[in-house]
Write an enzyme that holds these catalytic residues in place. Structure first.
Site, PDB file in Angstrom:
ATOM      1  N   GLY A  12      47.649  27.168  52.964  1.00  0.00           N
ATOM      2  CA  GLY A  12      46.669  27.825  53.825  1.00  0.00           C
ATOM      3  C   GLY A  12      46.278  29.190  53.288  1.00  0.00           C
ATOM      4  O   GLY A  12      47.134  29.994  52.931  1.00  0.00           O
ATOM      5  N   LEU A  15      44.556  34.432  57.097  1.00  0.00           N
ATOM      6  CA  LEU A  15      45.187  35.761  57.115  1.00  0.00           C
ATOM      7  C   LEU A  15      46.685  35.709  56.874  1.00  0.00           C
ATOM      8  O   LEU A  15      47.226  36.508  56.107  1.00  0.00           O
ATOM      9  CB  LEU A  15      44.910  36.445  58.456  1.00  0.00           C
ATOM     10  CG  LEU A  15      43.485  36.942  58.646  1.00  0.00           C
ATOM     11  CD1 LEU A  15      43.316  37.519  60.043  1.00  0.00           C
ATOM     12  CD2 LEU A  15      43.127  37.980  57.601  1.00  0.00           C
ATOM     13  N   ALA A  16      47.396  34.777  57.533  1.00  0.00           N
ATOM     14  CA  ALA A  16      48.849  34.741  57.398  1.00  0.00           C
ATOM     15  C   ALA A  16      49.241  34.386  55.962  1.00  0.00           C
ATOM     16  O   ALA A  16      50.086  35.054  55.354  1.00  0.00           O
ATOM     17  CB  ALA A  16      49.444  33.737  58.391  1.00  0.00           C
ATOM     18  N   ARG A 299      42.221  35.980  79.211  1.00  0.00           N
ATOM     19  CA  ARG A 299      41.369  34.802  79.047  1.00  0.00           C
ATOM     20  C   ARG A 299      41.713  33.670  80.005  1.00  0.00           C
ATOM     21  O   ARG A 299      40.815  32.980  80.490  1.00  0.00           O
ATOM     22  CB  ARG A 299      41.471  34.322  77.602  1.00  0.00           C
ATOM     23  CG  ARG A 299      40.837  35.312  76.669  1.00  0.00           C
ATOM     24  CD  ARG A 299      41.066  34.972  75.222  1.00  0.00           C
ATOM     25  NE  ARG A 299      40.352  35.935  74.398  1.00  0.00           N
ATOM     26  CZ  ARG A 299      40.424  35.979  73.084  1.00  0.00           C
ATOM     27  NH1 ARG A 299      41.182  35.114  72.439  1.00  0.00           N
ATOM     28  NH2 ARG A 299      39.743  36.883  72.396  1.00  0.00           N
ATOM     29  N   SER A 419      45.576  37.867  67.859  1.00  0.00           N
ATOM     30  CA  SER A 419      45.827  36.764  66.913  1.00  0.00           C
ATOM     31  C   SER A 419      45.731  37.258  65.474  1.00  0.00           C
ATOM     32  O   SER A 419      46.557  36.901  64.636  1.00  0.00           O
ATOM     33  CB  SER A 419      44.858  35.609  67.141  1.00  0.00           C
ATOM     34  OG  SER A 419      43.536  36.039  66.976  1.00  0.00           O
ATOM     35  N   LEU A 420      44.740  38.086  65.181  1.00  0.00           N
ATOM     36  CA  LEU A 420      44.640  38.623  63.824  1.00  0.00           C
ATOM     37  C   LEU A 420      45.899  39.416  63.505  1.00  0.00           C
ATOM     38  O   LEU A 420      46.441  39.349  62.402  1.00  0.00           O
ATOM     39  CB  LEU A 420      43.410  39.524  63.704  1.00  0.00           C
ATOM     40  CG  LEU A 420      42.063  38.823  63.900  1.00  0.00           C
ATOM     41  CD1 LEU A 420      40.914  39.815  63.778  1.00  0.00           C
ATOM     42  CD2 LEU A 420      41.883  37.711  62.893  1.00  0.00           C
TER      43      LEU A 420
END
Lengths: 646, 249
Positions: A12, A15-16, A299, A419-420
């Site tokens: 992947g 970002l991670a 949310r 999340s980022l």
């Protein structure tokens, strides 16, 4: 100690994965990044509004401890607290790092980082680069990894797909089987550790805010190889998305962070142009129902309220399942500077300019709080020991997970712009632990018999040969959409056991029909059909994890809303009463005179419910089905209590 | 009144070396339909208008909201992203072709590796000391940030290169997107420290001097990046660098 560089495979390029690749290269490791497509195109680019860090640039008294509390409360106390706390304490350094790497973060008059509001907090805590923050962060990390590739420290395998882990006779992960999506070649790679940074599973719902690659297939394969999958039923439904045929595009929470207001006409039959409807005839339902957090409730709360307005109150615009998200009271210049990217997306896909006309939006599947179960090594200060080899390791030794693919940071509901942060945090944090893990291994990968690799490779080669031979009557893409329809109809914002049971049966039917799938294309060059069929198989199993977890969890927590188990918090209840109640309980039975009767009754029910359900759901693959068990949650730092946002 | 069905004429190619051929498909028109949703319909029933069942068309796509840059193709003769190509706004029948300036992989998929290699050539990154915590980044006026932000929205989609008369399948021209990256990094206070490396990389064959100034790049850029400004600016910076090189090298 081995005599060579430590080598890891990262699956992947979001970002991670990129954050870990950069850090591992800096620690003189050898990295191979495997990506389904060219780097720079991962789903992380879709993140819009920003990234949280309690830098307190506006002198509001914000602190990492408050960020920690907001995140834990936002997640309805289901997240392991030391991890979340560590993430929030690392956040300011992460933002400064990304800034040093050249991310075009919006700035203040003095040239420092600017911050804006986001949901679930009352502080300006969100750093942002226009409204394409995710894209900008991916590019910055991609540039650093490209630099390491240029210098020979990292290698990329783009247009390659991860099929499964290579496990030795002791069940330790020693490598990965990789599928070249152009040449169709399937082969095994050796490594000291494998990291799945493969993102979320939105494609299980077919239409969501997620990208095409977000099938959850890699995580599901790990589950089928024995890894635990945790909290699968906690799927975030984002309150504001743009309807579409192929995708429900995200309309960022930052639109509300910058002053956007949600409303519907008070009269369901009011068909006037929204600009012609006077203020007094508009129902700003979030502002009225939540006077403290207003449009910036978390949310899960906002999505439930929109659902209520549309389906229970029948107040959707013109009878359709949509509400207004209104920015027209803001100046064009302000909007272009701070939200340009997302407003352009809305204009391009609907032909309507949100600077002039209120947007029409509706909730959509957005994020999975659940994911592969991963471990962590706490230190003695309520934070994380960054050197612990346990950090981010799945229940398969040597197989790690990071980013949306893991489960630990967001509990039962994720706050916007976290999340980022969790992606970059996990990627950076885990590097040292993996180095130490490698040192702790008794046998090195070179000591593993080659048959281990050959057998796993052969397994996958045969699997793909079999898939290519599938010549039934079912179109896999149609079947995928049917699976998505089942999930959308039964496992969404409002859940009940009857529908969930129906979904379990319907998924089993899909699984049976899967055997009759036709492989539409049997070419051996750049052929996506066999891969998609394999991913569909994984999505069927992942939908079972989500649905069974939801069926079994008889409570209302965060994004998992079962009205039958709503404890109906009294309107005038104050969560601090509960802390008081717990304290008084230490001295024996709490007197009925201490609290209003309905409050006391509610608190007793709340406490009993937490006894039973404040647990991590763990799914394990047994006899082709998920077997569900529950594990304790680490709540050692703040006392779980009822959430309240009004 | 919109049509009940959409006709798609698609240029297909099975392998990089085989020859191209056309096939026509008809798909149902649905609200909010775009080219991606039409291609998904083809996947669900891959039958041509002649009633022949074929293998589904292949294409690249990911985000479907025009931030990843994947789904670039030539639609009705114009290069653009398939996701933002709304069917209602297109002339019918609709023709779909792969980009012509990159090698075809299969059907509508092309190999844009060259663009990513060019990013390495011009060192399109900030040379940070390391990712450990050494405090804040440089202070910067918001106007400079805003200028950089517009440039940094480039998603390596390839539209500008497809439209550029100077950029061909077999030459080495770097192209507008790469020059724009040079400007982006040269404008950053830390990036500026390696300005000379980047400018030297865009001198010579395939470099900035080869730009024919056709100005079509800026017209097709889906992100409205001021590419011609970037080219002019890098032209000026390179000229100064060349003069400086004369005296220092």
């Amino acid at each position: 100690m081995m005599n060579r560089k430590k080598k890891i495979i990262i699956i992947g390029g979001g970002l991670a994965g990129l954050a870990l690749a950069m850090k591992f290269c800096e620690r003189n490791g050898e990295v191979t990044v495997v990506s389904y497509q060219s780097l720079k195109r991962s789903h992380s680019v879709c993140a819009q509004g920003g990234i949280n860090a309690a830098i307190d640039a506006k002198n509001e008294g914000d602190t990492p401890e408050k960020h920690f509390y907001d995140t834990i409360k936002g997640g309805d106390f289901l997240a392991h607290q030391p991890l979340v706390r560590d993430m929030c304490y690392q956040a300011p350094a992460i933002i400064h790092l990304m800034d040093r790497m050249g991310v075009a973060f919006n700035r203040t008059g003095e040239g420092h980082l600017d911050f804006r509001r986001f949901g679930g907090t009352l502080y300006n805590r969100t750093a942002f680069a226009g409204a394409t923050t995710g894209q900008q962060l991916v590019y910055a990390l991609d540039e650093q990894v490209r630099r390491h590739v240029h210098d020979g420290a990292a290698k990329t395998l783009e247009w390659h797909e991860y099929l499964g882990a290579v496990l030795d006779s002791e069940g330790i992960c020693r490598g990965a089987v990789i599928h070249d999506l152009r040449t169709d070649e399937i082969y095994a790679l050796q490594a000291d550790a494998v990291v799945l940074a493969t993102g979320g599973p939105g494609q299980v719902y077919a239409r969501s805010t997620n990208s095409v690659v977000n099938t959850g297939a890699a995580a599901t394969t790990a589950y089928m190889q024995g890894a635990k999958y945790a909290n699968g039923e906690f799927i975030q439904i984002h309150p504001t998305a743009i309807p579409g045929q192929d995708k429900l595009r995200l309309m960022s929470e930052s639109a509300r962070g910058e002053g956007g207001r949600i409303w519907v006409p008070r009269d369901a039959n009011d068909r006037r142009d929204p600009k012609k409807i006077p203020e007094s005839e508009r129902y700003y339902f979030l502002e009225e129902r939540y006077p403290l957090f207003k449009n910036l409730v978390p949310r899960d709360v906002a999505s439930r309220e929109i659902y209520d307005i549309v389906y229970n109150q029948n107040l959707g615009i013109s009878g359709d399942p949509m509400v207004y998200l209104d920015l027209t009271h803001k100046s064009r210049e302000f909007l272009d500077n701070r939200l340009g990217g997302i407003l352009d997306i809305y204009t391009k896909f609907t032909g309507v300019d949100p600077r002039e006309t209120p947007m029409k939006i509706f909730p959509a599947v957005h994020y999975s709080m659940g994911g592969l179960w991963t471990d962590y090594g706490p230190d003695n200060d309520g934070l994380i020991d960054h050197g612990s080899p346990r950090n981010q390791m799945t229940s398969i030794q040597g197989l790690f997970a990071a980013g949306e693919a893991d489960y630990q940071y967001h509990g039962a509901n994720r706050l916007g712009a976290n999340s980022l942060l969790s992606c970059i945090y996990t990627g950076l944090m885990m590097a040292r632990g993996i180095m130490n893990y490698t040192d702790s291994l008794e046998k090195s990968v070179e000591d593993i018999p080659s048959t281990v690799f050959d057998d796993t490779r052969a397994h996958w080669q045969n699997r793909f040969k079999d898939i290519k031979k599938m010549d039934g009557a079912e179109n896999p893409h149609k079947l995928h959409h049917e699976l998505g329809d089942i999930m959308l109809a039964n496992v969404l914002i409002v859940r009940d056991n009857k529908s969930l049971e129906k979904a379990v049966h319907a998924i089993n039917d899909i699984e049976t029909r899967f055997l009759d799938v036709k492989c539409l294309d049997t070419h051996d060059w750049a052929n996506p059909s066999p891969s998609f069929i394999n991913q569909l198989y994984c999505m069927i199993h992942l939908s079972k994890i989500i649905t069974k977890g939801a069926l079994m969890r008889d409570e209302f927590r965060g994004s998992h809303y079962k009205p039958d188990f709503d404890m109906n918090q009294p309107k005038d209840f104050d969560p601090h009463e509960y802390i008081d109640y717990l304290e008084q309980k230490q001295y024996g039975e709490v007197s009925v005179k201490k609290f209003p009767a309905d409050h006391l009754d509610y608190m007793k029910r709340f406490e009993a419910n937490n006894e039973k359900w404040l647990k991590t759901t763990v799914a394990q693959y047994k006899d082709n089905q998920p077997e569900i068990t529950y594990e304790e949650v680490n709540t050692s730092l703040v006392t779980p209590r009822p959430r309240k946002y009004d | 009144m919109t049509e009940k069905n959409i006709t798609l004429k698609i240029k297909r190619q099975d392998t990089p070396s085989s020859s191209a051929y056309w096939q026509t498909f008809e798909v149902p028109n649905k609200p909010f339909a775009n080219i991606i949703s039409c291609l998904m319909e083809v996947q669900m029933s891959p039958t041509t208008v002649d009633g022949k069942t074929v293998h589904p068309v292949t294409w690249d796509s990911n985000c479907l909201e025009e931030v990843c840059g994947s789904c670039t193709m030539v639609i009705n003769g114009r290069v653009r992203q398939a996701c933002t190509a709304l069917v209602d706004n297109l002339e019918k029948p609709i023709t779909l072709e792969p980009m012509s300036k990159f090698p075809v992989v299969r059907d509508l998929q092309v190999n844009r590796e060259r663009m990513f290699e060019n990013l390495k050539k011009v060192k399109a990154w900030i040379e940070i000391d390391g990712s450990h915590d050494i405090g804040e980044g440089p202070i910067m006026p918001d106007q400079d940030r805003a200028k950089r932000y517009v440039m940094s929205e480039c998603m390596t989609c390839g539209c500008c290169l497809e439209a550029c008369p100077q950029f061909t399948l077999d030459n080495t021209f770097l192209g507008a997107s790469t020059f724009n990256q040079v400007r982006l990094f040269n404008l950053h206070p830390t990036g500026e420290m390696r300005k000379e490396d980047r400018l030297n990389a865009v001198m010579g064959e395939g470099g900035i001097a080869d730009c024919g100034n056709a100005q079509v790049c800026v017209e097709v850029c889906p992100k409205n990046i001021p590419l011609t400004e970037s080219i002019a600016d890098i032209g000026r910076q390179t000229t100064w660098q060349a003069i400086k090189n004369l005296f220092t090298k």
